[in-house]
Write a protein that holds these residues in place. Structure first.
Motif: not given
Length: 257
Positions: A141-144, A173-176, A185-186
């Motif tokens: 899930n990422l917020i772009d 930014f987000g996570s996997e 974190d990504l």
């Protein structure tokens, strides 16, 4: 005696013939005058009046009648009918399929017209998207946060269909999360070339279709204090690449109403 009687008889006949001829001549002359008067009044005088004082052009009269009865078609200026909107709000979703995963997104973007050309307009946009990925053993899930610089080029007569091309810069930014319970974190930086279409439905609404045909991405993964960077470059259409569909609202026309 016979001589006098014959003389009187001839005199009476001569007088009768003379009167008859005189009457016939007067009658003929009177008929001729009446006929001439009638011809001059009904024909010659009318013809002289119409030909000298006012001439009739039957073609002009016919055109005048046709113009009177014909309903004039209102001329429509394409620029007045449908303009390149000054400001737009786009809301939509996207989907893509990989070898073993599915990508999806929900997005919103604000478009501002920066420049106008003969058959095109340059737009800048700021947007945000929620990107999701569902794989065999993990989810992402990422917020772009996205910035686009796009040219809208009209490709139809009344400018109701626009070909879109330009570039996008984005930071996500987000996570996997993995099924085993691990999580990291990504962050992601993206530079991409964009193609698409914008189809005008009304002066207030349109539909926009976009996809990235070429992109370079820099991924950063953080797990337990360690950091891993990964760069990827790809160029393809809708194979692990989102194809987004948006409903676009022309804000300027909405305020005008």
């Amino acid at each position: 005696m016979k001589t006098k009687l014959f003389f009187y008889t001839c005199f009476a006949l001569s007088l009768l013939v003379f009167n008859n001829n005189l009457y016939s001549q007067n009658f003929y002359e009177s008929s001729t005058e009446i006929t001439s008067f009638g011809n001059t009044l009904d024909i010659d005088h009318e013809f002289t009046l119409n030909s000298d004082e006012k001439s009739f052009n039957f073609i002009e009269i016919a055109n005048s009648v046709d113009d009177t009865l014909t309903l004039d078609e209102e001329e429509q200026d394409p620029e007045q009918l449908i303009r390149f909107a000054r400001t737009m709000l786009a809301l939509g979703a996207g989907i893509a399929f990989g070898d073993s995963d599915t990508l999806y997104c929900l997005h919103a973007a604000y478009y501002l017209r920066l420049a106008m050309y003969t058959n095109a307009a340059l737009f800048g946009s700021l947007g945000v998207a929620f990107d999701g990925l569902s794989g065999d053993n993990f989810t992402r899930n990422l917020i772009d946060l996205q910035f686009r610089l796009l040219m809208f080029h009209a490709i139809t007569k009344y400018k109701q269909v626009h070909f879109i091309y330009g570039m996008m810069l984005a930071y996500a930014f987000g996570s996997e999360k993995f099924d085993g319970g691990s999580k990291y974190d990504l962050t992601r930086l993206t530079a991409a070339l964009v193609l698409g279409f914008n189809i005008i439905l009304t002066t207030q609404f349109s539909i926009m279709l976009q996809t990235n045909i070429f992109a370079h991405q820099r991924w950063t993964q953080k797990l337990n204090g360690s950091e891993i960077e990964n760069n990827t470059t790809w160029g393809y259409i809708n194979k692990g690449n989102l194809l987004t569909l948006s409903l676009v609202w022309n804000l300027a026309n909405s305020r005008a109403r």
